[in-house]
Design an enzyme around this catalytic site. Structure first.
Site, PDB file in Angstrom:
ATOM      1  N   CYS A 233     -10.310  -4.808   0.274  1.00 15.09           N
ATOM      2  CA  CYS A 233     -11.422  -3.844   0.334  1.00 15.09           C
ATOM      3  C   CYS A 233     -12.322  -4.032  -0.890  1.00 15.09           C
ATOM      4  O   CYS A 233     -11.971  -4.727  -1.854  1.00 15.09           O
ATOM      5  CB  CYS A 233     -10.888  -2.416   0.402  1.00 15.09           C
TER       6      CYS A 233
ATOM      7  N   GLU B 239      -3.072  -4.556  -3.078  1.00 15.06           N
ATOM      8  CA  GLU B 239      -3.585  -5.351  -4.198  1.00 15.06           C
ATOM      9  C   GLU B 239      -3.545  -4.545  -5.493  1.00 15.06           C
ATOM     10  O   GLU B 239      -3.247  -5.078  -6.570  1.00 15.06           O
ATOM     11  CB  GLU B 239      -5.029  -5.793  -3.917  1.00 15.06           C
TER      12      GLU B 239
ATOM     13  N   GLU C 194       0.417   5.170   0.819  1.00 15.04           N
ATOM     14  CA  GLU C 194      -0.451   6.223   1.347  1.00 15.04           C
ATOM     15  C   GLU C 194       0.070   7.597   0.943  1.00 15.04           C
ATOM     16  O   GLU C 194       1.159   7.738   0.366  1.00 15.04           O
ATOM     17  CB  GLU C 194      -0.554   6.061   2.866  1.00 15.04           C
TER      18      GLU C 194
ATOM     19  N   CYS D 118     -10.766  -3.122  -4.307  1.00 15.94           N
ATOM     20  CA  CYS D 118      -9.759  -4.086  -4.767  1.00 15.94           C
ATOM     21  C   CYS D 118     -10.401  -5.395  -5.204  1.00 15.94           C
ATOM     22  O   CYS D 118      -9.897  -6.067  -6.099  1.00 15.94           O
ATOM     23  CB  CYS D 118      -8.706  -4.318  -3.690  1.00 15.94           C
TER      24      CYS D 118
ATOM     25  N   CYS E  44      -4.179   0.703  -2.283  1.00 16.00           N
ATOM     26  CA  CYS E  44      -3.959  -0.565  -1.582  1.00 16.00           C
ATOM     27  C   CYS E  44      -2.854  -1.413  -2.210  1.00 16.00           C
ATOM     28  O   CYS E  44      -2.512  -1.258  -3.389  1.00 16.00           O
ATOM     29  CB  CYS E  44      -5.243  -1.388  -1.581  1.00 16.00           C
TER      30      CYS E  44
ATOM     31  N   ASN F  32       0.838  -1.200   0.000  1.00 17.85           N
ATOM     32  CA  ASN F  32       0.000   0.000   0.000  1.00 17.85           C
ATOM     33  C   ASN F  32       0.876   1.253   0.000  1.00 17.85           C
ATOM     34  O   ASN F  32       1.986   1.276   0.551  1.00 17.85           O
ATOM     35  CB  ASN F  32      -1.015   0.012   1.151  1.00 17.85           C
TER      36      ASN F  32
HETATM   37  N1  THU Z   1      -5.205  -1.683   2.638  1.00 18.83           N
HETATM   38  C1  THU Z   1      -4.610  -2.481   1.691  1.00 18.83           C
HETATM   39  O1  THU Z   1      -3.542  -2.152   1.172  1.00 18.83           O
HETATM   40  N2  THU Z   1      -5.233  -3.628   1.347  1.00 18.83           N
HETATM   41  C2  THU Z   1      -6.365  -4.117   1.932  1.00 18.83           C
HETATM   42  O2  THU Z   1      -6.793  -5.205   1.605  1.00 18.83           O
HETATM   43  C3  THU Z   1      -7.055  -3.317   2.948  1.00 18.83           C
HETATM   44  C4  THU Z   1      -6.465  -1.993   3.277  1.00 18.83           C
HETATM   45  C5  THU Z   1      -4.505  -0.461   3.065  1.00 18.83           C
HETATM   46  C6  THU Z   1      -5.107   0.832   2.650  1.00 18.83           C
HETATM   47  C7  THU Z   1      -4.495   1.765   3.680  1.00 18.83           C
HETATM   48  O3  THU Z   1      -3.214   2.172   3.227  1.00 18.83           O
HETATM   49  C8  THU Z   1      -4.329   0.901   4.911  1.00 18.83           C
HETATM   50  O4  THU Z   1      -4.425  -0.437   4.463  1.00 18.83           O
HETATM   51  C9  THU Z   1      -5.337   1.152   5.998  1.00 18.83           C
HETATM   52  O5  THU Z   1      -6.609   1.112   5.492  1.00 18.83           O
END
Ligand code: THU
Length: 136
Positions: free
Chosen positions: A88, A56, A45, A91, A54, A43
């Site tokens: 999520c 994925e 941010e 994704c 994310c 991920n």
């Molecule tokens: N996140 C992912 O990278 N994949 C997931 O399956 C769920 C959430 C990340 C998004 C964000 O950077 C952090 O987790 C918190 O939500």
């Protein structure tokens, strides 16, 4: 044959590079393609929170950038320091574009497998733009 161990290692290595300084929640994902290649991502941010994405999505971006196309994804691993870090909603739809209903998604913590779900279990009645793609 499952490539779980290779995928889990690749997802963990990508997770170590996560840019998750705002949530503190690092995630790694790895995708196996039908020709045997593995693509991983973390991920990423952003200080403008909605602009992050994310793990994925990163892994899918790497796969598509290398020539991956719909139907190519045959196995997925997601790993985070959580009881059950299922992908999520967004994704799930992105994965569905490149996988099939039967594609296994292995949801892992940092030590190993917690639960395996198929994409159809994660996203029943996914959105399909063209009727001819419905049964792909
Ligand atoms: N996140 C992912 O990278 N994949 C997931 O399956 C769920 C959430 C990340 C998004 C964000 O950077 C952090 O987790 C918190 O939500």
């Amino acid at each position: 044959m499952s490539r779980f161990d290779d995928l889990f290692a690749a997802a963990g290595a990508a997770r170590a590079n996560a840019h998750a300084c705002y949530s503190g929640f690092a995630v790694g994902a790895a995708i196996l393609t039908r020709d045997g290649n593995i693509f991983a991502g973390c991920n990423v941010e952003n200080a403008s929170f909605p602009e992050g994405w994310c793990a994925e999505t990163s892994a899918l971006g790497a796969m598509v950038s290398a020539g991956g196309r719909p139907g190519d994804v045959v196995e997925v691993v997601v790993t985070a320091d959580a009881v059950l870090c299922t992908p999520c909603g967004g994704c799930r739809q992105r994965l569905a574009e490149f996988a099939s209903d039967e594609t296994p998604v292995h949801v892992c913590d940092t030590k190993g497998l917690r639960q395996t779900l198929t994409l159809a279990e994660l996203l029943p009645a996914r959105f399909v733009l063209k009727d001819e793609d419905r049964n792909r």
